[in-house]
Design a protein around this motif. Structure first.
Motif, PDB file in Angstrom:
ATOM      1  N   UNK A  20       0.839  -1.189   0.000  1.00 19.44           N
ATOM      2  CA  UNK A  20       0.000   0.000   0.000  1.00 19.44           C
ATOM      3  C   UNK A  20       0.878   1.244   0.000  1.00 19.44           C
ATOM      4  N   UNK A  21       0.682   2.076  -1.000  1.00 20.99           N
ATOM      5  CA  UNK A  21       1.391   3.349  -1.077  1.00 20.99           C
ATOM      6  C   UNK A  21       0.516   4.449  -0.485  1.00 20.99           C
ATOM      7  N   UNK A  22       1.187   5.452   0.088  1.00 21.67           N
ATOM      8  CA  UNK A  22       0.498   6.619   0.626  1.00 21.67           C
ATOM      9  C   UNK A  22       1.062   7.873  -0.020  1.00 21.67           C
ATOM     10  N   UNK A  23       0.251   8.899  -0.051  1.00 24.04           N
ATOM     11  CA  UNK A  23       0.672  10.196  -0.576  1.00 24.04           C
ATOM     12  C   UNK A  23       0.048  11.272   0.300  1.00 24.04           C
ATOM     13  N   UNK A  24       0.888  11.999   1.035  1.00 25.19           N
ATOM     14  CA  UNK A  24       0.397  13.068   1.903  1.00 25.19           C
ATOM     15  C   UNK A  24       0.477  14.388   1.154  1.00 25.19           C
ATOM     16  N   UNK A  25      -0.632  15.107   1.153  1.00 28.71           N
ATOM     17  CA  UNK A  25      -0.739  16.357   0.400  1.00 28.71           C
ATOM     18  C   UNK A  25      -0.761  17.555   1.334  1.00 28.71           C
ATOM     19  N   UNK A  26      -0.214  18.656   0.866  1.00 27.12           N
ATOM     20  CA  UNK A  26      -0.274  19.913   1.607  1.00 27.12           C
ATOM     21  C   UNK A  26      -0.220  21.069   0.617  1.00 27.12           C
ATOM     22  N   UNK A  27      -0.642  22.246   1.086  1.00 23.79           N
ATOM     23  CA  UNK A  27      -0.551  23.445   0.259  1.00 23.79           C
ATOM     24  C   UNK A  27      -1.734  23.682  -0.653  1.00 23.79           C
ATOM     25  N   UNK A  28      -2.747  22.840  -0.580  1.00 18.25           N
ATOM     26  CA  UNK A  28      -3.972  23.052  -1.342  1.00 18.25           C
ATOM     27  C   UNK A  28      -5.111  22.338  -0.603  1.00 18.25           C
ATOM     28  N   UNK A  29      -6.325  22.616  -1.046  1.00 20.04           N
ATOM     29  CA  UNK A  29      -7.503  22.037  -0.392  1.00 20.04           C
ATOM     30  C   UNK A  29      -7.697  20.621  -0.907  1.00 20.04           C
ATOM     31  N   UNK A  30      -7.145  19.665  -0.182  1.00 18.10           N
ATOM     32  CA  UNK A  30      -7.109  18.274  -0.647  1.00 18.10           C
ATOM     33  C   UNK A  30      -8.497  17.729  -0.906  1.00 18.10           C
ATOM     34  N   UNK A  31      -9.455  18.051  -0.025  1.00 16.07           N
ATOM     35  CA  UNK A  31     -10.764  17.401  -0.171  1.00 16.07           C
ATOM     36  C   UNK A  31     -11.515  17.882  -1.414  1.00 16.07           C
ATOM     37  N   UNK A  32     -11.048  18.932  -2.045  1.00 22.73           N
ATOM     38  CA  UNK A  32     -11.685  19.396  -3.281  1.00 22.73           C
ATOM     39  C   UNK A  32     -11.008  18.815  -4.527  1.00 22.73           C
ATOM     40  N   UNK A  33      -9.881  18.145  -4.330  1.00 19.77           N
ATOM     41  CA  UNK A  33      -9.036  17.782  -5.467  1.00 19.77           C
ATOM     42  C   UNK A  33      -9.297  16.373  -5.986  1.00 19.77           C
ATOM     43  N   UNK A  34      -9.270  16.253  -7.316  1.00 20.21           N
ATOM     44  CA  UNK A  34      -9.157  14.945  -7.937  1.00 20.21           C
ATOM     45  C   UNK A  34      -7.671  14.576  -7.914  1.00 20.21           C
ATOM     46  N   UNK A  35      -7.402  13.296  -7.705  1.00 17.98           N
ATOM     47  CA  UNK A  35      -6.015  12.845  -7.604  1.00 17.98           C
ATOM     48  C   UNK A  35      -5.810  11.628  -8.496  1.00 17.98           C
ATOM     49  N   UNK A  36      -4.580  11.451  -8.971  1.00 12.12           N
ATOM     50  CA  UNK A  36      -4.270  10.268  -9.753  1.00 12.12           C
ATOM     51  C   UNK A  36      -2.955   9.654  -9.290  1.00 12.12           C
ATOM     52  N   UNK A  37      -2.730   8.437  -9.718  1.00  7.99           N
ATOM     53  CA  UNK A  37      -1.436   7.769  -9.614  1.00  7.99           C
ATOM     54  C   UNK A  37      -0.941   7.512 -11.042  1.00  7.99           C
ATOM     55  N   UNK A  38       0.351   7.760 -11.246  1.00  7.61           N
ATOM     56  CA  UNK A  38       1.022   7.511 -12.518  1.00  7.61           C
ATOM     57  C   UNK A  38       2.293   6.736 -12.184  1.00  7.61           C
ATOM     58  N   UNK A  39       2.666   5.792 -13.026  1.00  5.37           N
ATOM     59  CA  UNK A  39       3.889   5.034 -12.758  1.00  5.37           C
ATOM     60  C   UNK A  39       4.838   5.109 -13.939  1.00  5.37           C
ATOM     61  N   UNK A  40       6.097   4.792 -13.648  1.00 10.61           N
ATOM     62  CA  UNK A  40       7.141   4.816 -14.675  1.00 10.61           C
ATOM     63  C   UNK A  40       8.109   3.674 -14.404  1.00 10.61           C
ATOM     64  N   UNK A  41       8.077   2.676 -15.256  1.00 14.16           N
ATOM     65  CA  UNK A  41       9.015   1.565 -15.153  1.00 14.16           C
ATOM     66  C   UNK A  41      10.426   2.065 -15.449  1.00 14.16           C
ATOM     67  N   UNK A  42      11.449   1.402 -14.935  1.00 14.52           N
ATOM     68  CA  UNK A  42      12.827   1.872 -15.133  1.00 14.52           C
ATOM     69  C   UNK A  42      13.162   2.066 -16.609  1.00 14.52           C
ATOM     70  N   UNK A  43      13.585   3.257 -16.958  1.00 15.46           N
ATOM     71  CA  UNK A  43      13.982   3.566 -18.329  1.00 15.46           C
ATOM     72  C   UNK A  43      12.839   3.674 -19.322  1.00 15.46           C
ATOM     73  N   UNK A  44      11.604   3.658 -18.833  1.00 13.38           N
ATOM     74  CA  UNK A  44      10.436   3.685 -19.725  1.00 13.38           C
ATOM     75  C   UNK A  44       9.650   4.985 -19.571  1.00 13.38           C
ATOM     76  N   UNK A  45       8.528   5.056 -20.297  1.00 15.87           N
ATOM     77  CA  UNK A  45       7.697   6.244 -20.261  1.00 15.87           C
ATOM     78  C   UNK A  45       6.682   6.216 -19.128  1.00 15.87           C
ATOM     79  N   UNK A  46       5.792   7.209 -19.164  1.00 16.24           N
ATOM     80  CA  UNK A  46       4.783   7.370 -18.127  1.00 16.24           C
ATOM     81  C   UNK A  46       3.552   6.524 -18.437  1.00 16.24           C
ATOM     82  N   UNK A  47       2.985   5.925 -17.400  1.00 21.05           N
ATOM     83  CA  UNK A  47       1.770   5.111 -17.551  1.00 21.05           C
ATOM     84  C   UNK A  47       0.779   5.517 -16.465  1.00 21.05           C
ATOM     85  N   UNK A  48      -0.408   5.928 -16.874  1.00 19.28           N
ATOM     86  CA  UNK A  48      -1.447   6.289 -15.919  1.00 19.28           C
ATOM     87  C   UNK A  48      -1.972   5.029 -15.238  1.00 19.28           C
ATOM     88  N   UNK A  49      -2.122   5.107 -13.908  1.00 20.54           N
ATOM     89  CA  UNK A  49      -2.587   3.969 -13.121  1.00 20.54           C
ATOM     90  C   UNK A  49      -4.090   4.084 -12.836  1.00 20.54           C
TER      91      UNK A  49
END
Lengths: 108, 120
Positions: free
Chosen positions: B18-47
């Motif tokens: 389980x990964x966690x992401x702690x947010x600050x500096x903006x109104x978190x409860x109003x925000x849409x959030x995403x996860x994106x991953x990048x395999x070693x030496x590869x491009x970006x992939x939306x999760x």
């Protein structure tokens, strides 16, 4: 799924030159939902352009975006040394995001 | 805005993380959030993505992750989560959490990423 194809894969240019990067979609994309990112080695990507042509906060005006439908372009008018990086286009279709495979901009 | 991911590490194929992401500096409860991953030496992939609670907190996932990954949020803790089950070697990547902008939905802020390695 909308597939984004970027070209060229690698672009070799010198500082001061103009860079033109292409992003082609497998089907029409709303310009509102087309973005470009810059990624330098060891760093997270950074948003450059959103809505196909609007610069994100703090992005220099040498970066510009254009296009519509299935063909989009990122242009860097005069390359600075810090602009050599990998660039990705991205689209959102209301449900899914997809990224292009990236264009590496390298110093010639 | 500031996003800090944690929870990455080495896990065996078939395992969970389980990964966690702690947010600050903006109104978190109003925000849409995403996860994106990048395999070693590869491009970006939306999760995947989670909307704000106001917008139903609905989730969407990329096809390779559907049924194995789950995104959730705890607005009281300003924290985004990514639960990853049945992990495969091809899930090895740096995982970034991002904040979605309300204007055209680009990914306007990114964390520094956390590395997940799936290996026996």
């Amino acid at each position: 799924e909308i597939v984004l194809t970027q070209s060229p894969g690698t672009l070799s240019l010198s500082p001061g030159e103009r860079a033109t990067l292409s992003c082609r979609a497998s089907q029409s994309v709303s310009s509102t939902y087309l973005a470009w990112y810059q990624q330098k080695p060891g760093q997270a990507p950074r948003l450059l352009i959103y809505g196909a042509s609007s610069r994100a906060t703090g992005i220099p005006d040498r970066f510009s975006g254009s296009g519509s439908g299935t063909d989009f372009t990122l242009t860097i008018s005069r390359l600075e040394p810090e602009d050599f990086a990998v660039y990705y286009c991205q689209q959102y279709d209301g449900s899914q995001y997809t990224f292009g495979q990236g264009t590496k901009l390298e110093i010639k | 805005a500031h996003l800090v991911e944690s929870g990455g590490g080495l896990v065996k194929p078939g395992g969970s993380l389980r990964l966690s992401c702690v947010a600050s500096g903006f109104t978190f409860n109003h925000a849409w959030m995403t996860w994106v991953r990048q395999a070693p030496g590869k491009g970006l992939e939306w999760v995947g993505r989670i909307k704000s609670k106001t917008d139903g907190a609905t989730t969407a996932y990329a096809a390779p992750m559907k049924g194995r990954f789950s995104i959730s949020r705890d607005d009281s803790r300003n924290t985004l989560y990514l639960q990853m089950n049945s992990l495969k070697t091809e899930d090895t990547a740096v995982y970034y959490c991002t904040k979605v902008s309300g204007s055209g939905y680009p990914l306007e802020f990114w964390g520094q990423g956390t590395l997940v390695t799936v290996s026996s």
